[in-house]
Design an enzyme around this catalytic site. Structure first.
Site, PDB file in Angstrom:
ATOM      1  CG  ASP A  42     -70.135-139.819  23.946  1.00  0.00           C
ATOM      2  OD1 ASP A  42     -70.082-140.348  24.774  1.00  0.00           O
ATOM      3  OD2 ASP A  42     -69.464-139.808  22.557  1.00  0.00           O
ATOM      4  CG  HIS A  98     -68.963-123.695   9.103  1.00  0.00           C
ATOM      5  ND1 HIS A  98     -67.822-123.020   9.237  1.00  0.00           N
ATOM      6  CD2 HIS A  98     -69.754-122.133  10.170  1.00  0.00           C
ATOM      7  CE1 HIS A  98     -67.826-121.335  10.021  1.00  0.00           C
ATOM      8  NE2 HIS A  98     -68.612-121.462  10.118  1.00  0.00           N
ATOM      9  CB  SER A 114     -69.520-118.180  10.948  1.00  0.00           C
ATOM     10  OG  SER A 114     -69.051-118.721  12.331  1.00  0.00           O
TER      11      SER A 114
END
Length: 541
Positions: free
Chosen positions: A257, A294, A462
């Site tokens: 979406d 994060h 990361s």
């Protein structure tokens, strides 16, 4: 680039749901049974901070503190700019490790230091609007380029910014959207079967909650219960719960979406002239944002307060400058360039960049910012990416390589290593490159801070990059006479060599290669060895 999420477990999930014999109707037929998934071992606690040993090659941080830094005090306050999704600045393990802008008065709505950023006490948010709203989701760069291609007049050879052919963009976008649609269909098909299996077990065992121990101890007689038991145990072995399946379904729906939808455009929230890459004063002071998970993890790995009995210790006595520029989707080059410049202008010694993408239409602006950081002696640390790709053929932007062929000197590209040695020394997801990735660092099952005074355990380059940023900050704190170039050299030259160790090439179907083929150094960072070398380099200056 976020820590790896459920998509990497989808294969295990598919096996778990299809390897068991079918449940009683209405479940559909399934393929013949395959061997049960063996329960995985768990990572040793704090393994990434521990010294290397045969089973767990950590980064040796605790040994460095215990054997080399005991009784010593840092000689400089090191500032690390964290360009990410945002950081929970109220986290009890981080609130004492935040950079504070000395020229700004918090919350008075005035640009006290005249730098063009109002109330930038702990950093700046380049994906927020002046009205206080924030971008949470954004499209992927390939989606933005796909939309740009659709807006071009018909031509035999259409190209978009950066000279990328539209034919390539359209093919990549179609593949990614098709993959997401296929995964969503699989998850939607698995969800009801899993829920039914859990319901059967709850009814059979007469309990509302299930545990692996209770299910494993059960000796069911009915076929339906035996089938449900097998599904439950296979899911438990893969670490998958019904809640995770539901969350993955919602994530994929959101991806289709928003992230892969060319009609979705949240940029008006920011209110900038997006096409003006020279524009720098936009955004707001909300460095937390809608989802700081994060960035909070990255900041915690670098500089969570040590020895306070809360969560995991960070690597360095550093201060975190928060620069919010990474949404759920791909970061935009303009924001990355401006975040780098802000960090440099406000005294950052190191910039951690735990993000990446496959296309960079504004690469020139990012390159200019990287050159600026180089000129000012700032070290840049970048996560290599989680696609299992060779960066020589599939780059993850930003990169150290400028368009003119030259390279940034004060740059460290970081791959992720795991705690299972030797076979899984290189994390199966990590990008690599014999001359593109500099060094590996622990990046599997790393526990770090999470918003709301919590913690999280995740994997990804990361979380490997901030291990290196933390090590760089540790060296700079105790040896301030060393330049960014010195620190980079110290980290790379002191990396623990594993060049001849045979490992599975990331992203491959079991191909075995020497670990030395995956990076420049063929090594994993070693804090103790780095500090010993730093002492020698400092003595010679």
């Amino acid at each position: 680039m976020k820590p790896l999420r459920l998509p990497l477990l989808l294969a295990a999930l598919f096996v778990a749901c299809t390897s068991a014999p079918p449940l009683a109707a209405p479940a559909p037929a399934s393929p013949p049974a395959s061997p049960r998934i063996a329960a995985p071992e768990s990572a040793p606690p704090r393994w990434w901070l521990a010294p290397a040993n045969a089973a767990s090659p950590g980064a040796g941080v605790e040994a460095a503190y215990r054997e080399l830094l005991a009784g010593k005090e840092p000689r400089r306050t090191v500032v690390v700019g964290v360009i990410d999704s945002g950081v929970d600045i109220a986290h009890e393990d981080l609130d004492g490790s935040l950079w504070v802008n000395p020229g700004e008065v918090a919350g008075n709505g005035v640009d006290d230091d005249g730098n063009g950023y109002v109330d930038d006490v702990h950093g700046w948010n380049f994906i927020g609007g002046a009205d206080g709203r924030n971008v949470a989701d954004d499209t992927y760069e390939v989606t933005r380029l796909f939309a740009a291609c659709r807006a071009l007049p018909a031509a035999d050879e259409r190209v978009v910014a950066g000279g990328v052919p539209c034919a390539e963009i359209e093919a990549v976008h179609a593949e990614r959207r098709g993959d997401a649609e296929q995964m969503l269909a699989q998850v939607r098909g698995m969800g009801p079967a899993v829920e039914r299996a859990y319901a059967v077990l709850r009814d059979e065992l007469g309990r509302d909650s299930l545990t692996a121990e209770a299910v494993r101890a059960a000796v069911p007689m009915r076929l339906e219960v035996r089938q449900a038991r097998q599904i439950y145990l296979q899911l438990a072995a893969a670490g998958i719960t019904p809640a995770m399946i539901a969350a993955e379904e919602a994530r994929l729906e959101r991806l289709l979406d928003r992230g892969l939808n060319p009609a979705f455009d949240p940029r008006p929230i920011v209110g900038d002239d997006y096409d003006d890459l020279r524009q720098r004063r936009y955004g707001n002071a909300d460095v937390v944002g809608p989802d700081a998970s994060h960035g909070t993890g990255v900041a915690g790995i670098i500089a969570a307060e040590r020895g306070n009995g809360i969560g995991e210790d960070g690597i360095a006595p550093a201060r975190i400058m928060v620069l919010r520029a990474v949404p759920d989707g791909d970061e935009r080059d303009k924001d990355v360039a401006n975040a780098i410049r802000y960090a440099v202008d406000h005294g950052a010694h190191i910039i951690n960049m735990s993000f990446g993408k496959g296309y960079s239409p504004g690469k020139r602006a990012v390159d200019e910012a990287v050159r600026y950081a180089e000129e000012k002696g700032v070290l840049l640390v970048h996560a290599a990416g989680n696609e299992g790709d060779d960066l020589a053929t599939t780059p993850s932007f930003p990169t150290r390589r400028y368009d003119d062929g030259r390279e940034a000197a004060n740059w460290i590209e970081v791959g992720a290593s795991g705690w299972r040695a030797p076979d899984a020394l290189a994390a199966e997801f990590s990008n690599y490159g014999r001359d593109r990735v500099d060094v590996f660092a622990p990046g599997v099952d790393i526990t770090a801070a999470a918003p709301g005074n919590g913690s999280q355990t995740a994997s990804g380059t990361s979380f490997a990059a901030p291990v290196v940023s933390g090590l760089a900050a540790l060296i700079m704190a105790y040896y301030p006479e060393l330049s960014a170039a010195d620190v980079r050299r110290v980290i790379l030259e002191s990396a623990r060599p594993y060049g001849t160790v045979m490992v599975t090439r990331p992203g491959s179907d079991g191909e075995r290669v020497p670990f030395g083929e995956l990076s420049v150094t063929g090594g994993i960072v070693d804090a103790r060895a780095a500090l010993e070398l730093a002492e020698k380099v400092a003595a010679g200056k």
